[in-house]
Enzyme design. Structure first.
Site, PDB file in Angstrom:
ATOM      1  N   CYS A  92       0.835  -1.207   0.000  1.00 28.30           N
ATOM      2  CA  CYS A  92       0.000   0.000   0.000  1.00 28.30           C
ATOM      3  C   CYS A  92       0.871   1.259   0.000  1.00 28.30           C
ATOM      4  CB  CYS A  92      -0.935  -0.012   1.211  1.00 28.30           C
ATOM      5  SG  CYS A  92      -1.966   1.458   1.269  1.00 28.30           S
ATOM      6  N   LYS A 131       1.834  -9.630  -0.038  1.00 27.07           N
ATOM      7  CA  LYS A 131       1.691  -8.918  -1.317  1.00 27.07           C
ATOM      8  C   LYS A 131       2.565  -7.672  -1.195  1.00 27.07           C
ATOM      9  CE  LYS A 131      -0.372  -6.991  -4.908  1.00 27.07           C
ATOM     10  NZ  LYS A 131      -1.142  -5.808  -4.572  1.00 27.07           N
ATOM     11  N   HIS A 160       4.221  -6.858  -7.044  1.00 21.16           N
ATOM     12  CA  HIS A 160       3.800  -5.836  -8.011  1.00 21.16           C
ATOM     13  C   HIS A 160       5.080  -5.150  -8.510  1.00 21.16           C
ATOM     14  CE1 HIS A 160       1.534  -1.701  -8.494  1.00 21.16           C
ATOM     15  NE2 HIS A 160       2.062  -2.135  -9.617  1.00 21.16           N
ATOM     16  N   ASN A 191       2.511  -9.657 -10.594  1.00 16.28           N
ATOM     17  CA  ASN A 191       1.400  -8.691 -10.629  1.00 16.28           C
ATOM     18  C   ASN A 191       1.867  -7.372 -11.245  1.00 16.28           C
ATOM     19  OD1 ASN A 191       0.266  -6.300  -8.378  1.00 16.28           O
ATOM     20  ND2 ASN A 191      -1.165  -7.301  -9.765  1.00 16.28           N
ATOM     21  N   GLY A 192       0.972  -6.794 -12.030  1.00 12.07           N
ATOM     22  CA  GLY A 192       1.208  -5.452 -12.559  1.00 12.07           C
ATOM     23  C   GLY A 192       0.989  -5.368 -14.052  1.00 12.07           C
ATOM     24  N   ASP A 193      -0.051  -4.602 -14.440  1.00 12.31           N
ATOM     25  CA  ASP A 193      -0.341  -4.326 -15.847  1.00 12.31           C
ATOM     26  C   ASP A 193      -0.588  -5.569 -16.697  1.00 12.31           C
ATOM     27  OD1 ASP A 193      -0.320  -1.373 -16.111  1.00 12.31           O
ATOM     28  OD2 ASP A 193       1.626  -1.639 -15.160  1.00 12.31           O
ATOM     29  N   ALA A 215      -5.443  -7.251 -10.939  1.00 14.09           N
ATOM     30  CA  ALA A 215      -6.309  -6.330 -10.199  1.00 14.09           C
ATOM     31  C   ALA A 215      -7.167  -5.530 -11.187  1.00 14.09           C
ATOM     32  CB  ALA A 215      -5.465  -5.429  -9.295  1.00 14.09           C
ATOM     33  N   ARG A 216      -6.607  -4.448 -11.756  1.00 11.83           N
ATOM     34  CA  ARG A 216      -7.425  -3.602 -12.630  1.00 11.83           C
ATOM     35  C   ARG A 216      -7.906  -4.346 -13.879  1.00 11.83           C
ATOM     36  NH1 ARG A 216      -3.139   0.953 -13.168  1.00 11.83           N
ATOM     37  NH2 ARG A 216      -1.933  -0.985 -13.224  1.00 11.83           N
TER      38      ARG A 216
HETATM   39  C1  LIG Z   1      -8.529   0.872  -6.424  1.00 12.43           C
HETATM   40  C2  LIG Z   1      -7.392  -0.022  -6.007  1.00 12.43           C
HETATM   41  C3  LIG Z   1      -7.406  -0.565  -4.745  1.00 12.43           C
HETATM   42  C4  LIG Z   1      -6.352  -1.413  -4.341  1.00 12.43           C
HETATM   43  N1  LIG Z   1      -6.400  -1.990  -3.103  1.00 12.43           N
HETATM   44  C5  LIG Z   1      -5.460  -2.902  -2.754  1.00 12.43           C
HETATM   45  C6  LIG Z   1      -5.572  -3.624  -1.519  1.00 12.43           C
HETATM   46  O1  LIG Z   1      -6.504  -3.443  -0.723  1.00 12.43           O
HETATM   47  N2  LIG Z   1      -4.602  -4.545  -1.259  1.00 12.43           N
HETATM   48  C7  LIG Z   1      -3.562  -4.791  -2.119  1.00 12.43           C
HETATM   49  O2  LIG Z   1      -2.723  -5.652  -1.850  1.00 12.43           O
HETATM   50  N3  LIG Z   1      -3.439  -4.114  -3.271  1.00 12.43           N
HETATM   51  C8  LIG Z   1      -4.369  -3.197  -3.611  1.00 12.43           C
HETATM   52  N4  LIG Z   1      -4.262  -2.541  -4.812  1.00 12.43           N
HETATM   53  C9  LIG Z   1      -3.100  -2.818  -5.693  1.00 12.43           C
HETATM   54  C10 LIG Z   1      -3.413  -3.973  -6.648  1.00 12.43           C
HETATM   55  O3  LIG Z   1      -3.590  -5.154  -5.920  1.00 12.43           O
HETATM   56  C11 LIG Z   1      -2.277  -4.197  -7.662  1.00 12.43           C
HETATM   57  O4  LIG Z   1      -1.102  -4.514  -6.991  1.00 12.43           O
HETATM   58  C12 LIG Z   1      -2.020  -3.002  -8.572  1.00 12.43           C
HETATM   59  O5  LIG Z   1      -3.213  -2.388  -8.986  1.00 12.43           O
HETATM   60  C13 LIG Z   1      -1.217  -3.426  -9.808  1.00 12.43           C
HETATM   61  O6  LIG Z   1      -1.855  -4.501 -10.449  1.00 12.43           O
HETATM   62  P1  LIG Z   1      -2.808  -4.310 -11.752  1.00 12.43           P
HETATM   63  O7  LIG Z   1      -1.960  -3.658 -12.810  1.00 12.43           O
HETATM   64  O8  LIG Z   1      -3.246  -5.709 -12.092  1.00 12.43           O
HETATM   65  O9  LIG Z   1      -3.925  -3.406 -11.335  1.00 12.43           O
HETATM   66  C14 LIG Z   1      -5.280  -1.692  -5.219  1.00 12.43           C
HETATM   67  C15 LIG Z   1      -5.299  -1.130  -6.494  1.00 12.43           C
HETATM   68  C16 LIG Z   1      -6.326  -0.308  -6.897  1.00 12.43           C
HETATM   69  C17 LIG Z   1      -6.299   0.263  -8.296  1.00 12.43           C
END
Ligand SMILES: Cc1cc2nc3c(=O)[nH]c(=O)nc-3n(C[C@H](O)[C@H](O)[C@H](O)COP(=O)(O)O)c2cc1C
Length: 336
Positions: A92, A131, A160, A191-193, A215-216
């Site tokens: 975070c 994470k 990430h 993880n990431g993008d 995630a996204r």
């Molecule tokens: C709106 C939002 C909320 C998130 N909340 C958390 C969370 O509660 N715990 C966590 O480990 N990562 C959280 N993340 C990070 C994501 O888990 C992830 O590491 C990050 O978005 C990159 O991955 P992605 O490109 O697949 O989105 C959050 C990301 C976003 C965009």
């Protein structure tokens, strides 16, 4: 994901898209003083976990804690609630969270990281994962952090590919994931993008990671895991049909958790951030959904989209488009 992966959302994903191997709660911040009730812990995990053991088995519980928080007792309590999979948030980037010594900040203080993970490991017998990001200010501690985490009994690590200071800038650096996977003996989750099925293939190919956390990309395409496993592509028409099924199930599950119409509409909007990206003029289309005044209106827009997904604006009411082009003029649309 904070503000996103609430229990009705997770239940929807588990019910409609069983191809996902696991889902996670967002983080529950461990208090510095006092304690949570069991009810609060079970609510965060999700009522659905108590009625379906398969879904419970797929749901990881995430916590966020600085080293001085009430970790020992809360983790033991989480275990006593029957939760079998616990994940510590070390990613975070929030200034407030970091200034209290939690989230990605711990990647810059290895002694604290060691104490905290040892404490969790000692008090939690189920699966313990973390994470993390590639570092706090920079990546210089990455391998040292991985070493400590592995030595303290962490059983899987999600990485990430950005440091905390990189926030969400640029594109995640998958070299970190390759490097970590080569170094670790426990499974490394990349993880990431990762936004598409080809991103999934590319990440596996480039990093050799054990699994991938999305995630996204999962917000954009909630059925992405199924598409990947079956090698499917979708047309825009198929996407609208999938969207209708998705919103139907979301509504059903939010109603089970006693959300009213206004609450459900708010959740629909929160979950709409990336869903319309593949459509032409997606920015305007998304704005139309975000301006819906009721669930009925949101659904009407979905039906109109299904009629003409490649030229959605031909089906969206003129009054709404006018409103989108002139956001100052709100009143006319509100009453139309
Ligand atoms: C709106 C939002 C909320 C998130 N909340 C958390 C969370 O509660 N715990 C966590 O480990 N990562 C959280 N993340 C990070 C994501 O888990 C992830 O590491 C990050 O978005 C990159 O991955 P992605 O490109 O697949 O989105 C959050 C990301 C976003 C965009």
């Amino acid at each position: 994901m904070e503000g996103i992966t609430d229990a009705p959302y997770r239940r929807t994903i588990l019910e409609l898209y069983p191809e996902w191997d696991a889902v996670s709660t967002d983080f529950l911040r461990i208090p510095s003083q006092g304690s949570f009730s069991d009810k609060k812990i079970l609510q965060h995990w999700g009522q659905y976990c108590q009625s379906n053991s398969d879904w419970a088995a797929k749901t990881t519980f995430q916590i966020l804690a600085p080293v001085h928080a009430q970790v020992e007792q809360t983790v033991a309590q989480i275990q006593n609630c029957g939760i079998h999979s616990l994940d510590l948030n070390l990613g975070c980037p929030s200034r407030k969270v970091n200034s209290h010594g939690g989230g990605a900040f711990l990647l810059s203080t290895i002694p604290e990281l060691k104490v905290l993970t040892a404490l969790i490991r000692k008090n939690f017998k189920g699966t313990f994962s973390v994470k993390m990001r590639a570092g706090f200010r920079d990546d210089k501690n990455l391998l040292e952090c991985l070493k400590v985490l592995q030595e303290e009994g962490v059983e899987a690590i999600t990485l990430h590919g950005r440091t905390r200071d990189q926030l969400y800038k640029g594109v995640a650096n998958w070299d970190y994931i390759k490097q970590a996977g080569d170094f670790l003996t426990v499974p490394l989750i990349g993880n990431g993008d990762v936004w598409s099925t080809s991103d999934i293939s590319n990440m596996y190919h480039q990093t050799d990671c054990h699994s991938i956390m999305i995630a996204r990309g999962a917000l954009k395409t909630p059925w992405l895991a199924g598409q990947y496993r079956r090698g499917l592509k979708e047309s825009l028409f198929e996407r609208t049909i999938n969207l209708i099924k998705y919103f139907d199930k979301l509504e059903e599950n939010y109603r089970i958790d006693d959300f009213d119409e206004v609450g459900i509409l708010k959740r629909f909007k929160a979950l709409s951030r990336y869903l319309f990206d593949p459509f032409p003029n997606s920015h305007h289309l998304k704005s139309a959904f975000l301006r819906s005044r009721s669930l009925v209106q949101f659904r009407q827009l979905l039906d109109q989209l299904a009629k003409n997904p490649t030229n959605p604006h031909s089906e969206i009411p003129f009054s709404l488009l006018q409103k989108i082009q002139n956001p100052q003029n709100n009143t006319e649309y509100c009453h139309s």
